[in-house]
Design a protein around this motif. Structure first.
Motif, PDB file in Angstrom:
ATOM      1  N   LEU A  67     -37.307  19.127 -23.500  1.00 36.10           N
ATOM      2  CA  LEU A  67     -36.402  18.064 -23.076  1.00 36.10           C
ATOM      3  C   LEU A  67     -36.128  18.086 -21.573  1.00 36.10           C
ATOM      4  O   LEU A  67     -35.407  17.235 -21.057  1.00 36.10           O
ATOM      5  N   LEU A  68     -36.733  19.060 -20.876  1.00 31.93           N
ATOM      6  CA  LEU A  68     -36.522  19.188 -19.435  1.00 31.93           C
ATOM      7  C   LEU A  68     -37.038  17.950 -18.716  1.00 31.93           C
ATOM      8  O   LEU A  68     -38.177  17.545 -18.894  1.00 31.93           O
ATOM      9  N   ASP A  69     -36.170  17.347 -17.896  1.00 36.75           N
ATOM     10  CA  ASP A  69     -36.541  16.164 -17.129  1.00 36.75           C
ATOM     11  C   ASP A  69     -36.946  16.543 -15.705  1.00 36.75           C
ATOM     12  O   ASP A  69     -37.684  15.815 -15.062  1.00 36.75           O
ATOM     13  N   GLY A  70     -36.451  17.659 -15.210  1.00 33.16           N
ATOM     14  CA  GLY A  70     -36.831  18.104 -13.881  1.00 33.16           C
ATOM     15  C   GLY A  70     -35.869  19.123 -13.317  1.00 33.16           C
ATOM     16  O   GLY A  70     -34.740  19.264 -13.784  1.00 33.16           O
ATOM     17  N   ILE A  71     -36.339  19.831 -12.298  1.00 33.25           N
ATOM     18  CA  ILE A  71     -35.518  20.801 -11.576  1.00 33.25           C
ATOM     19  C   ILE A  71     -35.555  20.413 -10.106  1.00 33.25           C
ATOM     20  O   ILE A  71     -36.625  20.207  -9.544  1.00 33.25           O
ATOM     21  N   ARG A  72     -34.385  20.302  -9.504  1.00 33.54           N
ATOM     22  CA  ARG A  72     -34.268  19.891  -8.105  1.00 33.54           C
ATOM     23  C   ARG A  72     -33.515  20.969  -7.329  1.00 33.54           C
ATOM     24  O   ARG A  72     -32.486  21.454  -7.785  1.00 33.54           O
ATOM     25  N   ILE A  73     -34.043  21.331  -6.167  1.00 34.31           N
ATOM     26  CA  ILE A  73     -33.413  22.339  -5.327  1.00 34.31           C
ATOM     27  C   ILE A  73     -32.958  21.673  -4.034  1.00 34.31           C
ATOM     28  O   ILE A  73     -33.744  21.011  -3.356  1.00 34.31           O
ATOM     29  N   SER A  74     -31.684  21.865  -3.688  1.00 35.57           N
ATOM     30  CA  SER A  74     -31.140  21.278  -2.468  1.00 35.57           C
ATOM     31  C   SER A  74     -30.193  22.273  -1.794  1.00 35.57           C
ATOM     32  O   SER A  74     -29.766  23.239  -2.413  1.00 35.57           O
ATOM     33  N   VAL A  75     -29.910  22.016  -0.527  1.00 30.54           N
ATOM     34  CA  VAL A  75     -29.008  22.898   0.227  1.00 30.54           C
ATOM     35  C   VAL A  75     -27.969  22.069   0.972  1.00 30.54           C
ATOM     36  O   VAL A  75     -28.194  20.920   1.324  1.00 30.54           O
ATOM     37  N   LEU A  76     -26.847  22.709   1.197  1.00 28.42           N
ATOM     38  CA  LEU A  76     -25.780  22.171   2.029  1.00 28.42           C
ATOM     39  C   LEU A  76     -25.644  23.129   3.202  1.00 28.42           C
ATOM     40  O   LEU A  76     -25.252  24.288   3.021  1.00 28.42           O
ATOM     41  N   ASP A  83     -19.150  33.675   7.149  1.00 29.19           N
ATOM     42  CA  ASP A  83     -20.348  34.469   6.859  1.00 29.19           C
ATOM     43  C   ASP A  83     -21.301  33.815   5.861  1.00 29.19           C
ATOM     44  O   ASP A  83     -22.147  34.489   5.274  1.00 29.19           O
ATOM     45  N   ILE A  84     -21.183  32.507   5.640  1.00 28.90           N
ATOM     46  CA  ILE A  84     -22.080  31.777   4.742  1.00 28.90           C
ATOM     47  C   ILE A  84     -22.870  30.759   5.561  1.00 28.90           C
ATOM     48  O   ILE A  84     -22.289  29.912   6.241  1.00 28.90           O
ATOM     49  N   ASN A  85     -24.212  30.845   5.490  1.00 25.15           N
ATOM     50  CA  ASN A  85     -25.077  29.919   6.224  1.00 25.15           C
ATOM     51  C   ASN A  85     -25.249  28.591   5.508  1.00 25.15           C
ATOM     52  O   ASN A  85     -25.281  27.539   6.138  1.00 25.15           O
ATOM     53  N   GLU A  86     -25.436  28.666   4.198  1.00 27.96           N
ATOM     54  CA  GLU A  86     -25.687  27.450   3.436  1.00 27.96           C
ATOM     55  C   GLU A  86     -25.357  27.678   1.971  1.00 27.96           C
ATOM     56  O   GLU A  86     -25.164  28.813   1.534  1.00 27.96           O
TER      57      GLU A  86
END
Length: 187
Positions: A67-76, A83-86
């Motif tokens: 049933l997987l429709d897709g996997i999307r990877i994104s960044v902010l 001490d957090i880059n993204e």
């Protein structure tokens, strides 16, 4: 006058882009494999840093792989947390009689370590009316030094109608307790 209008337009685009998660190829999905639970059609996938495959971010369990429709990877980028880059967000979408999406969030530190936030799952039978999201300080409705987990309610035209803060996490470079995913169901 033209230059002023052009500057204002470009500045507006920069602000909008700074608040949005952007698709990225910095991270990738690899090692798709069966979990040994054939009757449940559960698979495992690894999230890695693309140019350093030994740098493992996480392993995700994908139930109902068919049933997987897709996997999307994104960044902010530049979330305005010390001490957090993204922020890395992995969205796993499923489509059947009802659709759903699971979102996995990882804070990427200055030392390239990954800190996982509790995942969020949204399920839809119709058009989404309410979604649960994390809101970071550099985003619209964000709060300085704080990660908000909020239920965002939409109008019929998909504009934000209301936001209800479910949890406010003051960022102090700490680990998070593991907990079950937070789920919003729209039926």
């Amino acid at each position: 006058m033209k230059n002023l209008i052009l500057f204002a337009f470009l500045f507006g685009i920069c602000i909008i882009n700074a608040q949005e998660f952007q698709l990225t190829d910095t991270y990738d999905i690899t090692n798709q494999r069966n979990s040994g639970q054939e009757e449940e059609d559960t698979w495992l996938v690894d999230i890695i840093v693309t140019n350093n495959p030994e740098s493992h971010v996480a392993t995700l369990s994908i139930p109902d792989f068919g049933l997987l429709d897709g996997i999307r990877i994104s960044v902010l980028s530049n979330p305005y947390l010390e001490d957090i880059n993204e922020i890395l967000k992995v969205t796993v979408a499923y489509n059947a009689c009802c659709s759903s999406k699971e979102e996995y969030y990882y804070l990427v530190t200055n030392k390239n370590d990954f800190i996982a936030l509790p995942s969020i799952k949204n399920e839809y039978a119709y058009e989404p009316i309410t979604d649960i999201h994390y809101i970071f300080p550099n985003q619209l409705f964000g709060k300085e030094g704080t990660i908000l987990r909020a239920a965002v309610q939409y109008t019929q035209t998909a504009t934000i109608k209301d936001i209800k803060v479910l949890r406010s996490i003051a960022w102090n470079d700490d680990d998070f307790d593991t907990e079950d995913a937070i789920t919003a169901i729209n039926y």
